[in-house]
Design an enzyme around this catalytic site. Structure first.
Site, short mmCIF file in Angstrom:
data_model
loop_
_atom_site.label_atom_id
_atom_site.label_comp_id
_atom_site.label_asym_id
_atom_site.label_seq_id
_atom_site.Cartn_x
_atom_site.Cartn_y
_atom_site.Cartn_z
N LYS A 78 22.41 -31.82 -18.07
CA LYS A 78 20.95 -31.89 -18.00
C LYS A 78 20.53 -32.96 -16.99
CE LYS A 78 18.51 -29.88 -20.37
NZ LYS A 78 18.09 -29.91 -21.77
N TYR A 94 22.89 -14.15 -15.68
CA TYR A 94 24.04 -15.02 -15.41
C TYR A 94 25.28 -14.74 -16.25
CZ TYR A 94 21.62 -17.30 -19.33
OH TYR A 94 20.96 -17.55 -20.51
N ASP A 125 2.39 1.74 -3.40
CA ASP A 125 1.42 2.22 -4.38
C ASP A 125 1.14 3.71 -4.21
OD1 ASP A 125 1.26 -0.28 -5.46
OD2 ASP A 125 -0.57 -0.85 -4.39
N ARG A 170 16.64 -14.15 -27.91
CA ARG A 170 17.75 -14.88 -28.51
C ARG A 170 17.61 -14.95 -30.03
NH1 ARG A 170 21.34 -18.85 -27.29
NH2 ARG A 170 20.50 -19.32 -25.24
N GLU A 229 17.55 -15.39 -18.26
CA GLU A 229 16.31 -16.07 -18.63
C GLU A 229 15.12 -15.34 -18.01
OE1 GLU A 229 16.03 -19.24 -20.41
OE2 GLU A 229 18.10 -18.74 -20.92
N SER A 287 24.45 -21.04 -28.13
CA SER A 287 23.77 -22.07 -27.34
C SER A 287 24.83 -22.90 -26.63
CB SER A 287 22.92 -22.95 -28.24
OG SER A 287 23.71 -23.53 -29.26
N TYR A 322 0.83 -1.21 0.00
CA TYR A 322 0.00 0.00 0.00
C TYR A 322 0.87 1.26 0.00
CZ TYR A 322 -3.26 3.59 1.61
OH TYR A 322 -3.99 4.75 1.73
N GLU A 323 1.89 1.28 0.87
CA GLU A 323 2.77 2.46 0.94
C GLU A 323 3.50 2.66 -0.40
OE1 GLU A 323 4.40 2.81 5.45
OE2 GLU A 323 4.74 0.88 4.48
N CYS A 357 -20.17 -31.94 -22.58
CA CYS A 357 -21.54 -32.27 -22.21
C CYS A 357 -22.41 -31.08 -22.62
CB CYS A 357 -21.67 -32.52 -20.71
SG CYS A 357 -23.38 -32.65 -20.15
N CYS A 399 -22.19 -38.20 -20.38
CA CYS A 399 -21.69 -37.40 -19.26
C CYS A 399 -21.72 -38.22 -17.97
CB CYS A 399 -22.53 -36.14 -19.10
SG CYS A 399 -22.06 -35.14 -17.68
N CYS A 457 -24.63 -36.39 -15.65
CA CYS A 457 -26.07 -36.28 -15.99
C CYS A 457 -26.49 -37.26 -17.08
CB CYS A 457 -26.39 -34.85 -16.42
SG CYS A 457 -25.62 -34.37 -17.98
N CYS A 490 -26.77 -30.06 -16.07
CA CYS A 490 -25.63 -30.86 -15.58
C CYS A 490 -25.10 -30.23 -14.30
CB CYS A 490 -24.55 -30.91 -16.65
SG CYS A 490 -23.16 -31.97 -16.22
N ASP A 508 14.99 -22.73 -16.83
CA ASP A 508 14.21 -23.09 -18.00
C ASP A 508 13.22 -21.97 -18.29
OD1 ASP A 508 13.42 -24.56 -20.12
OD2 ASP A 508 12.20 -25.98 -18.99
N GLU A 519 26.36 -23.07 -12.00
CA GLU A 519 25.11 -22.31 -11.90
C GLU A 519 23.96 -23.20 -12.30
OE1 GLU A 519 25.51 -18.59 -14.18
OE2 GLU A 519 27.66 -19.01 -14.18
N LYS A 552 20.70 -24.24 -14.27
CA LYS A 552 20.22 -23.93 -15.63
C LYS A 552 18.73 -23.65 -15.55
CE LYS A 552 20.31 -25.70 -20.36
NZ LYS A 552 18.89 -25.54 -20.63
#
Length: 666
Positions: free
Chosen positions: A309, A222, A35, A134, A170, A80, A32-33, A421, A403, A406, A427, A115, A111, A113
């Site tokens: 990986k 990084y 904002d 990239r 990333e 890459s 709040y402060e 359905c 379904c 129902c 339903c 994603d 480090e 990796k």
């Protein structure tokens, strides 16, 4: 303190608070402060455009529209990484390195990796100048406006930074934010996003930066690239980046040899599931930059770095049964019920099978031994069946035709993967889901009424649609489970108070497919009342700003249904707001309909805010930046020279506030 000093002080304070919150995770003031300070700065900047600064913290809220993302070359190519999948691969890599730098002891920086979506951000004199994806490594898309809305990315640096450099990292979407985004989509009957990585990448290419600002994106950095950087090691570079204000995760570690690298890998292969975002491996880099320069690059990758990986964690378990869930829009989702098994730190009992096509593709059968992994490290999914373990008597799975709730025969729309359905009004899960949506916080926000209580009311026969809520009596509610007199009173009062909710939120609450909060506001403002909207045809609807054919068809289908019309007539009788309140409608005319204005400079007749309101009140739109779509630039004193130059280049009419007055009053 003069105005400029106040603005400068506020900018510095807000930048520091952003850094404390998003980088250090150590907020010093409340939201709040923060904002209040941001609003104060925005007001001052609007009143004093002569002090405009493209690097102000106010740019974080977005607003710039990018129709076409410019493709720009990378000053320093983005390579890459080569991948490895075993410790033997890393040993072979070290051998290749030593053939070039000699038989010396090599230290490594380890480090995680991340994603996400790769990004390269250029800084000049400590200011963010450009952010580029990239792409193909040689060139990428300029997404600067969108990246500036990510609060972990510093717009202005601190400390002893170089004059110019690129920093790579990333753009990611933490799990908590991803789940929240999907919940919001499910609430309006939309298909949820598939995984955090693709969602983060797609966010960078949204045309409206204000929409990007709403997404809880983060940026982990990084790598520093450039000339004359005066850095000796990768580990030092990471610490320097932290000192300058970048968010560089503290999980990185200096390893004196590969044995310590293996220890790092082993640790994070287990503990990665405790992180708030996706990581799929470890990046190992030769630490000494002198050695990096000696090692150089192959055609595609640096020789001095290798990505290890992690194997996707998989477990095998038994498929006990398949159940079918019915969503608010009638979409059927098959769910695999599994023998409980531990996976990625949690006990997994269920996994989504998505749709009939997925079941057929896997040829999955009850009693099969199946392999399960966490898709995107968050949602369990079945990836294969162990056919060798299959019972020879196992029967092929037949997708349900009716379904499960129902018994209505299911339909499948051509081109769609899901079965539905069609019993929209009979339903139970669909009825309950629509009422739960109606009472939700962003819709009618009915205090004292939650999702579980809606189910209780429906099962007790007290409600069968959301209009029934307005006939509930305290005496009917008290006998329900967990309901006392006070709870019943609060519920009835909450329903009564909801009659004051404005039309645009009521329209969203109706649950028209594809009509979310933003679309509901557009439609409410354009049509003013529910009757005008109900009578609109598809052609008229698609002419409304930002309304496409899919939304238009959905709106028309909704109002073509007599049961919906009956419910709406009842809501009118109960006093629900189904038209824009005249006191809130500021529309004066449509003289500027279809025209886009950009406002720049200081004015005498109007304040900047009043000028923008006058544009919108007469049917026009206010643009944040000049483009070929701009119809007029309204120029005051001290108009920005770059805007003046661009307007002249594009031959866009530049008018004064007096000229504008003639447009709306002439």
């Amino acid at each position: 303190m003069n105005v400029l000093e106040t603005i400068t002080k506020l900018r510095a304070e807000l930048n520091q608070h952003n850094f404390n919150y998003y980088v250090l995770d150590n907020p010093m003031i409340s939201d709040y402060e923060f904002d209040i300070k941001l609003k104060e700065l925005q007001d001052l900047e609007n009143k004093h455009p002569e002090f405009f600064d493209e690097n102000s913290p106010t740019v974080r809220v977005g607003g710039a529209i990018t129709k076409n993302f410019e493709t720009v070359p990378h000053e320093n190519r983005m390579y890459s990484l080569d991948n490895s999948y075993s410790k033997e691969d890393l040993l072979d890599w070290e051998t290749r390195c030593k053939k070039i730098v000699g038989e010396v002891a090599i230290e490594y920086t380890c480090e995680l990796k991340y994603d996400g979506a790769s990004i390269s951000i250029t800084y000049e004199n400590g200011l963010l100048k450009r952010a580029v994806t990239r792409g193909d490594g040689f060139q990428g898309d300029d997404v600067t406006n969108n990246v500036k809305t990510i609060k972990a990315v510093p717009i202005k640096l601190k400390g002893d930074f170089p004059d110019k450099f690129d920093i790579r990292g990333e753009i990611i979407l933490p799990f908590a934010g991803f789940e929240k985004m999907n919940q919001d989509l499910i609430e309006i009957g939309e298909t949820p996003y598939s995984n955090p990585r693709n969602t983060a990448s797609g966010s960078l290419k949204l045309q409206n930066s204000a929409e990007v600002a709403k997404r809880p994106l983060d940026c982990l950095l990084y790598s520093i690239v450039g000339n004359n950087l005066d850095l000796t090691t990768q580990n030092e570079a990471l610490q320097k980046a932290r000192d300058w204000g970048f968010k560089v995760p503290n999980q990185s570690k200096l390893a004196k040899n590969l044995d310590e690298v293996f220890q790092f890998i082993d640790y994070w292969d287990v503990h990665r599931h405790e992180l708030p975002y996706e990581t799929d491996g470890v990046v190992v880099k030769v630490n000494l930059i002198q050695y990096q320069e000696e090692l150089g690059y192959t055609a595609k990758s640096p020789r001095w770095a290798m990505a290890y990986k992690f194997k996707s964690e998989q477990v095998s378990t038994v498929l006990n049964s398949i159940s079918y869930q019915v969503g608010r829009t009638g979409a059927i989702t098959p769910v695999a019920n599994l023998e409980p098994v531990q996976l990625a730190g949690t006990i997994v009992k269920r996994a989504s099978l998505h749709n009939a096509d997925q079941i057929e593709k896997l040829d999955i059968r009850i009693g099969d031994t199946v392999f399960v992994e966490k898709g995107g490290e968050i949602i369990p999914k079945i990836i294969a069946v162990d056919l060798a373990a299959r019972n020879p008597n196992a029967e092929p799975t037949k997708y349900i035709t009716n379904c499960p709730e129902c018994n209505t025969e299911l339909v499948r729309i051509e081109g769609e993967a899901n079965h539905y359905c069609p019993n929209f009004y009979g339903c139970p899960p669909q009825i309950i889901g629509r009422i739960q949506h109606f009472i939700s916080r962003k819709a009618m926000d009915i205090e004292g009424l939650g999702g579980e209580t809606v189910a209780l009311l429906f099962n007790a026969g007290l409600v069968s649609n959301y209009a029934d809520l307005y006939e509930l009596q305290k005496e009917q509610i008290i006998p329900l489970e967990r309901m006392a007199e006070k709870s019943a009173e609060n519920l009835v009062k909450g329903v009564e108070d909801s009659k004051n909710v404005p039309f645009e939120r009521v329209l969203y609450a109706l649950g028209i497919r594809y009509v979310g909060e933003t679309v509901a506001k557009k439609l409410a403002k354009h049509y003013k009342n529910i009757d005008a909207l109900a009578n609109a045809n598809i052609l008229e609807l698609v002419l409304v700003d930002e309304i496409g054919e899919k939304i238009a068809q959905s709106v028309v289908q909704f109002f073509d249904n007599q049961e919906n019309i009956t419910i709406i007539e009842r809501l009118k009788q109960y006093g629900v707001q189904l038209e824009i309140n005249a006191s809130n409608d500021t529309t004066v005319s449509d003289k500027l309909k279809g025209k886009i204005f950009v406002v720049s400079g200081v004015f005498e007749i109007y304040s900047r805010d009043d000028l923008k309101k006058a544009i919108e009140n007469n049917g026009g739109k206010v643009g944040s930046s000049i483009s070929s779509k701009t119809d007029y630039v309204i120029a005051g004193d001290n108009m920005g020279p770059s805007k003046l130059e661009k307007a002249n280049q594009l031959k866009i009419p530049i008018i004064t506030e007096v000229d504008f007055n003639q447009l709306i009053n002439g």
